[in-house]
Design an enzyme around this catalytic site. Structure first.
Site, mmCIF file in Angstrom:
data_model
loop_
_atom_site.group_PDB
_atom_site.id
_atom_site.type_symbol
_atom_site.label_atom_id
_atom_site.label_comp_id
_atom_site.label_asym_id
_atom_site.label_seq_id
_atom_site.Cartn_x
_atom_site.Cartn_y
_atom_site.Cartn_z
ATOM 1 N N ASP A 1 0.848 -1.197 0.000
ATOM 2 C CA ASP A 1 0.000 0.000 0.000
ATOM 3 C C ASP A 1 0.883 1.247 0.000
ATOM 4 O O ASP A 1 1.895 1.305 0.720
ATOM 5 C CB ASP A 1 -0.877 0.056 1.265
ATOM 6 C CG ASP A 1 -1.942 -1.025 1.263
ATOM 7 O OD1 ASP A 1 -2.164 -1.638 0.202
ATOM 8 O OD2 ASP A 1 -2.539 -1.249 2.333
ATOM 9 N N ASP B 1 0.416 7.839 7.912
ATOM 10 C CA ASP B 1 0.682 6.439 8.268
ATOM 11 C C ASP B 1 1.993 6.366 9.041
ATOM 12 O O ASP B 1 2.116 5.660 10.048
ATOM 13 C CB ASP B 1 0.807 5.572 7.008
ATOM 14 C CG ASP B 1 -0.529 5.292 6.334
ATOM 15 O OD1 ASP B 1 -1.512 5.036 7.049
ATOM 16 O OD2 ASP B 1 -0.573 5.320 5.092
ATOM 17 N N GLU C 1 1.759 -2.437 10.621
ATOM 18 C CA GLU C 1 1.495 -2.480 9.186
ATOM 19 C C GLU C 1 2.545 -1.684 8.424
ATOM 20 O O GLU C 1 2.841 -1.973 7.267
ATOM 21 C CB GLU C 1 0.096 -1.906 8.883
ATOM 22 C CG GLU C 1 -0.216 -2.001 7.414
ATOM 23 C CD GLU C 1 -1.562 -1.436 6.999
ATOM 24 O OE1 GLU C 1 -2.282 -0.893 7.846
ATOM 25 O OE2 GLU C 1 -1.877 -1.545 5.808
ATOM 26 N N GLU C 2 3.121 -0.702 9.066
ATOM 27 C CA GLU C 2 4.030 0.212 8.363
ATOM 28 C C GLU C 2 5.500 -0.197 8.474
ATOM 29 O O GLU C 2 6.389 0.605 8.207
ATOM 30 C CB GLU C 2 3.835 1.640 8.889
ATOM 31 C CG GLU C 2 2.403 2.132 8.815
ATOM 32 C CD GLU C 2 1.757 1.979 7.418
ATOM 33 O OE1 GLU C 2 2.489 2.002 6.412
ATOM 34 O OE2 GLU C 2 0.524 1.794 7.363
ATOM 35 N N ASP D 1 -2.134 -1.582 13.493
ATOM 36 C CA ASP D 1 -2.293 -0.787 12.271
ATOM 37 C C ASP D 1 -2.517 0.633 12.777
ATOM 38 O O ASP D 1 -3.590 0.946 13.293
ATOM 39 C CB ASP D 1 -3.499 -1.296 11.473
ATOM 40 C CG ASP D 1 -3.793 -0.427 10.261
ATOM 41 O OD1 ASP D 1 -3.089 0.583 10.069
ATOM 42 O OD2 ASP D 1 -4.734 -0.758 9.509
ATOM 43 N N LEU E 1 -2.971 3.517 11.397
ATOM 44 C CA LEU E 1 -3.968 4.381 10.758
ATOM 45 C C LEU E 1 -4.748 3.565 9.730
ATOM 46 O O LEU E 1 -4.337 3.439 8.571
ATOM 47 C CB LEU E 1 -3.293 5.584 10.100
ATOM 48 C CG LEU E 1 -4.244 6.723 9.764
ATOM 49 C CD1 LEU E 1 -4.904 7.294 11.012
ATOM 50 C CD2 LEU E 1 -3.515 7.833 9.032
ATOM 51 N N ASP E 2 -5.864 3.026 10.182
ATOM 52 C CA ASP E 2 -6.710 2.218 9.302
ATOM 53 C C ASP E 2 -7.605 3.129 8.463
ATOM 54 O O ASP E 2 -8.126 4.127 8.970
ATOM 55 C CB ASP E 2 -7.588 1.298 10.152
ATOM 56 C CG ASP E 2 -8.647 0.608 9.332
ATOM 57 O OD1 ASP E 2 -8.279 -0.264 8.536
ATOM 58 O OD2 ASP E 2 -9.833 0.958 9.464
ATOM 59 N N GLU F 1 -5.463 -6.506 11.758
ATOM 60 C CA GLU F 1 -6.799 -6.052 11.340
ATOM 61 C C GLU F 1 -7.828 -7.139 11.679
ATOM 62 O O GLU F 1 -8.711 -6.926 12.522
ATOM 63 C CB GLU F 1 -6.828 -5.735 9.832
ATOM 64 C CG GLU F 1 -6.000 -4.501 9.483
ATOM 65 C CD GLU F 1 -5.936 -4.188 7.993
ATOM 66 O OE1 GLU F 1 -5.907 -2.995 7.655
ATOM 67 O OE2 GLU F 1 -5.892 -5.118 7.155
HETATM 68 O O1 F6P Z 1 -6.461 -1.771 4.355
HETATM 69 C C1 F6P Z 1 -7.583 -1.866 5.103
HETATM 70 C C2 F6P Z 1 -8.745 -1.063 4.560
HETATM 71 O O2 F6P Z 1 -8.459 0.299 4.422
HETATM 72 C C3 F6P Z 1 -9.933 -1.284 5.467
HETATM 73 O O3 F6P Z 1 -9.936 -0.409 6.548
HETATM 74 C C4 F6P Z 1 -11.097 -1.097 4.550
HETATM 75 O O4 F6P Z 1 -12.193 -1.878 4.964
HETATM 76 C C5 F6P Z 1 -10.557 -1.558 3.233
HETATM 77 O O5 F6P Z 1 -9.152 -1.546 3.299
HETATM 78 C C6 F6P Z 1 -11.021 -0.679 2.109
HETATM 79 O O6 F6P Z 1 -10.817 -1.346 0.940
HETATM 80 P P1 F6P Z 1 -11.251 -0.787 -0.502
HETATM 81 O O7 F6P Z 1 -10.075 -0.014 -0.995
HETATM 82 O O8 F6P Z 1 -11.528 -1.992 -1.296
HETATM 83 O O9 F6P Z 1 -12.457 0.084 -0.329
#
Ligand code: F6P
Length: 366
Positions: free
Chosen positions: A66, A72, A95-96, A117, A119-120, A287
Site C-alpha cells: 500500500d 501512516d 502495518e508500516e 495498524d 492508521l486504518d 486487522e
Molecule cells: O487496508 C484496510 C482497509 O483500508 C480497510 O480499513 C477497509 O475496509 C478496506 O481496506 C477498504 O478497501 P477498498 O479499498 O476496497 O475500499
C-alpha cells in the site's frame, strides 16, 4: 470516581489488576494505558487536519504494497514512542514496518507483544473521513525468553490467543473500543480533560440485521456463495429474504466494525480472485484478529467463509485473510452458503423478477 464515571484507568484496575486472569499477567493495564496515550496523541494530530502539515503521500510503499501516507508514518512513530520504553513489551509488529520491531537495547523487554495498524482507512484522510487505529496484544510464548520473543514465530499464533484487542475511531468524537476477554466496552475521549470515559458497557451485537457492507465494485472477483448472499440482500422484499436491506461502505474497517457493534450488520472483505492465494485484502495480525476478538466478545461471529478467523494460524507477519463478520445469524447464513457451495448444493441464481413474488405479477404491481 466521585462523579460516578468510570475512566479507562479505573476500568483496567478493576478488571485486570484486582481480578487477574490466567491469560493476562501483571502490566497489561499499564500497557493499555500507554496505547491509549498514543491514541490521544494521534487524535490530536488528526484534528489539526491539513494545518498539521502531514497530509499527502510519502511516495513509499509498506510491506503489503500500500502507498504510505505521511500520516501512516507519523502515527506509526507515535505508537512506537509511547509503547517501547515501558518494559512491558518484547516486540512490536506494525502495518508500516516490514519485520518485527524488537524493543531496543536500553529499554527493558517485557512479556507482551503488540501488533498494530496505526492508521486504518488512511485513504479517508484526504477527504476528512473517519479513520482509526487497531491493535492486538499477545503474551510472549511460554518458555520463550525476551530475545526469542523478538522473532516472527512469536507473532505467528492464532487470534484466540490474544489477551487484549481494540481500536480507536477518530470520528466526530474519538472512541476507544476494547476487550480484555470479558466483553467489549467503549470509552469516549473527553477531549478537554484528556480522559477516556466508559460510555458503552458490554456491547451486544444484535443477532439479526438488515445492513451489509462490502465493496461492491469487486463483485466479479467474488466466489459464488458471497455473490449469492449479496444478490439475495439486493433483491430485498421481492427476493427469498422477503425483506429490504441497506448497503454501506466507508472504506475504513474501523468505521464499519464500529457501526456493527453499535447497531448490527455484516461486513465482508471476502476471498477475492485478484489476490494470490485468494486471501482477500485484510491483514490477519493487526486487522482481522483484533476485530474478530472484539466482535466475538460482543456476541457476533467472524469467519473467513470456511473457518473461524480466530483459529487461522498466520503464515507470515503481514498475511491476509478473508473476513466476514458481524450479526450472528447473518454470518452463520454466509458460512452455510459456503458449505453448500463446497458440497455442490447451491442452486443457480434466479432473478426474483421471474419468480412467484415477481414485480411483473398483477398482485405485486397493483
Ligand atoms: O487496508 C484496510 C482497509 O483500508 C480497510 O480499513 C477497509 O475496509 C478496506 O481496506 C477498504 O478497501 P477498498 O479499498 O476496497 O475500499
Amino acid at each position: 470516581m466521585q462523579d460516578g464515571r468510570t475512566t479507562l484507568s479505573k476500568f483496567l484496575i478493576d478488571t485486570l489488576d484486582r481480578r487477574p486472569s490466567p491469560h493476562a499477567g501483571a502490566g497489561l493495564s499499564a500497557l493499555l494505558i500507554d496505547v491509549a496515550a498514543a491514541i490521544k496523541q494521534i487524535a490530536s494530530a488528526l484534528t489539526r487536519g491539513a494545518l498539521g502539515g502531514h497530509h499527502g503521500s510519502t511516495q513509499t510503499f509498506n510491506a503489503t504494497g500500500d502507498e504510505q501516507k505521511k500520516l501512516d508514518v507519523v502515527t506509526h512513530e507515535i505508537f512506537v514512542q509511547h509503547c517501547e520504553w515501558d518494559g512491558l513489551l518484547a516486540a512490536m509488529v506494525s502495518e508500516e514496518m516490514d519485520g518485527v520491531y524488537a524493543i531496543p537495547a536500553g529499554y527493558p523487554r517485557g512479556e507482551y507483544l503488540l501488533a498494530f495498524d496505526p492508521l486504518d482507512g488512511s485513504s479517508n484522510i484526504d477527504v476528512n473521513g473517519v479513520v482509526g487505529s487497531i491493535f492486538s496484544v499477545l503474551r510472549r510464548p511460554d518458555g520463550d525468553d525476551a530475545d526469542a520473543a523478538c522473532g516472527d514465530a512469536a507473532f505467528l499464533r492464532p487470534g484466540h490467543q490474544q489477551v487484549a484487542a481494540g481500536y480507536a475511531i477518530y470520528g466526530p468524537s474519538t472512541m476507544l473500543v476494547l476487550s480484555v476477554g470479558n466483553g467489549t466496552h467503549a470509552f469516549t475521549l473527553e477531549r478537554d480533560v484528556g480522559n477516556f470515559v466508559l460510555t458503552h458497557t458490554d456491547i451486544r451485537i444484535p443477532e439479526d440485521s438488515g445492513e451489509f457492507a462490502i465493496n461492491a465494485s469487486n463483485e466479479r472477483f467474488w466466489e459464488p456463495p458471497v455473490r449469492r448472499y449479496v444478490q439475495e440482500c439486493k433483491d430485498g422484499r421481492i427476493g427469498c429474504r422477503e425483506r429490504d436491506f441497506n448497503m454501506r461502505w466507508i472504506a475504513s474497517m474501523v468505521a464499519e466494525v464500529h457501526r456493527i457493534l453499535m447497531r448490527g450488520g455484516v461486513f465482508l472483505y471476502p476471498r477475492d480472485f485478484r489476490t494470490s492465494g485468494l486471501e482477500g485484502r485484510l491483514r490477519l495480525l493487526y486487522e482481522a484478529n483484533p476485530m474478530s476478538f472484539l466482535v466475538e466478545q460482543a456476541g457476533g461471529l467472524s469467519i473467513t467463509g470456511r473457518e473461524r478467523v480466530l483459529d487461522v494460524v498466520p503464515r507470515a507477519l503481514h498475511c491476509r485473510v478473508p473476513v466476514i463478520l458481524g450479526s450472528r445469524n447473518e454470518v452463520e447464513r454466509i458460512g452455510r452458503y459456503h458449505r453448500e457451495h463446497d458440497r455442490g448444493e447451491d442452486k443457480p441464481y434466479t432473478s426474483p423478477l421471474f419468480n412467484e413474488r415477481s414485480l411483473f405479477l398483477p398482485e405485486a404491481s397493483a
